[in-house]
Enzyme design. Structure first.
Site, PDB file in Angstrom:
ATOM      1  N   HIS A   1       2.928   4.072 -24.386  1.00  0.00           N
ATOM      2  CA  HIS A   1       3.083   2.634 -24.640  1.00  0.00           C
ATOM      3  C   HIS A   1       4.448   2.114 -24.191  1.00  0.00           C
ATOM      4  O   HIS A   1       5.457   2.806 -24.244  1.00  0.00           O
ATOM      5  CB  HIS A   1       2.866   2.341 -26.131  1.00  0.00           C
ATOM      6  CG  HIS A   1       3.885   2.975 -27.038  1.00  0.00           C
ATOM      7  ND1 HIS A   1       5.107   2.400 -27.319  1.00  0.00           N
ATOM      8  CD2 HIS A   1       3.866   4.134 -27.737  1.00  0.00           C
ATOM      9  CE1 HIS A   1       5.787   3.160 -28.141  1.00  0.00           C
ATOM     10  NE2 HIS A   1       5.060   4.234 -28.414  1.00  0.00           N
ATOM     11  N   ASP A   2       4.436   0.888 -23.708  1.00  0.00           N
ATOM     12  CA  ASP A   2       5.641   0.139 -23.346  1.00  0.00           C
ATOM     13  C   ASP A   2       6.411   0.758 -22.180  1.00  0.00           C
ATOM     14  O   ASP A   2       7.595   0.460 -21.988  1.00  0.00           O
ATOM     15  CB  ASP A   2       6.568  -0.022 -24.557  1.00  0.00           C
ATOM     16  CG  ASP A   2       5.894  -0.784 -25.687  1.00  0.00           C
ATOM     17  OD1 ASP A   2       5.713  -2.010 -25.549  1.00  0.00           O
ATOM     18  OD2 ASP A   2       5.513  -0.155 -26.690  1.00  0.00           O
TER      19      ASP A   2
ATOM     20  N   GLY B   1       6.636   7.117 -24.628  1.00  0.00           N
ATOM     21  CA  GLY B   1       6.796   5.674 -24.721  1.00  0.00           C
ATOM     22  C   GLY B   1       8.116   5.166 -24.186  1.00  0.00           C
ATOM     23  O   GLY B   1       9.137   5.866 -24.212  1.00  0.00           O
TER      24      GLY B   1
END
Length: 258
Positions: free
Chosen positions: A120-121, A138
């Site tokens: 994520h991100d 992440g």
């Protein structure tokens, strides 16, 4: 539009008329697929996902899945935004964002081999290659023209510079500056990425200049801040600027030479 009868396209999904979807694939409400995208069998594209044009999504891929974060709740969800001309081979998994407004971002012309993962991100640029099972945790920032070899694991919040090669079965705990090869259980720089630089048009004089910059910045024994200032003054040029800017922006620390 070519949609296999066993595919599930939820109301609210936006597919360009040229999109093809194979058997047993699921495209959730809110997902957007641009012109020329091909979605093969048994894939799942979650609703926070936006794909540009001419992306190939192979068997078993999941795009925009929930992040593998124990603190995640659905109301935190941020998008997964993907550019054009990417290939996602079998079993690739990419998480949508959770903590940054821009979410997870994938550029264009990237090639993701089987079972590679982007957390994520993350922010992934253009023209990168991820070999089998390569993994970004992440918030990783990966520039362009990077080769991430098989079974590489990049620690969260690390930055990987342009034209880097990460050697196979490496763990990357710090930022890796541009133009180098880094390898090892706790990766260290083992030299310039000479093959990658040649393939991308860096002539001998330019490669020699980059080598001189790194000799001063990371092998002179000087404090990093002083070495960067001297590199700007004594070895000026766009490649110097790229190395200096990358190193000055580092928060996790710069990977050193083996």
């Amino acid at each position: 539009m070519s949609i296999h009868p066993t595919a599930i396209i939820e109301p609210g999904a936006e597919l360009h008329p040229s999109v093809a979807v194979g058997p047993y694939s699921i495209i959730e409400s809110g997902a957007v697929l641009g012109e020329g995208c091909v979605v093969e069998s048994c894939t799942r594209i979650y609703g926070h996902t936006r794909l540009g044009c001419n992306n190939r999504v192979c068997h078993g891929v999941t795009l925009g899945a929930e992040p593998q974060d124990l603190g995640y709740t659905p109301e935190q969800a941020k998008p997964l935004t993907i550019g054009d001309d990417n290939q996602f081979r079998e079993g690739v998994n990419i998480s949508h964002g959770v903590k940054s407004a821009t979410g997870t971002r994938i550029g264009s012309r990237n090639f993701f081999m089987a079972y590679s993962h982007v957390g994520h991100d993350c922010s992934v640029g253009d023209d990168n290659v991820f070999a089998n099972t390569a993994t970004l945790a992440g918030h990783v920032e990966l520039a362009h023209h990077v080769f991430v070899s098989g079974q590489v694991a990049v620690h969260q919040f690390c930055r990987i510079g342009a034209y880097v090669m990460l050697g196979g079965v490496s763990g990357v705990p710090k930022d890796v500056p541009p133009y180098v090869i880094a390898s090892g259980q706790r990766a260290r720089i083992i030299g310039l990425n000479l093959v990658g630089l040649r393939r991308n048009g860096f002539d001998q004089a330019r490669r020699a200049h980059i080598k001189a910059v790194y000799k001063l910045v990371l092998r002179s024994g000087l404090r990093l801040a002083e070495a960067l200032t001297r590199a700007e003054r004594e070895l000026p040029g766009p490649d110097t600027d790229a190395i200096v800017a990358f190193c000055r922006a580092s928060e996790r620390g710069i990977t050193g030479f083996a």
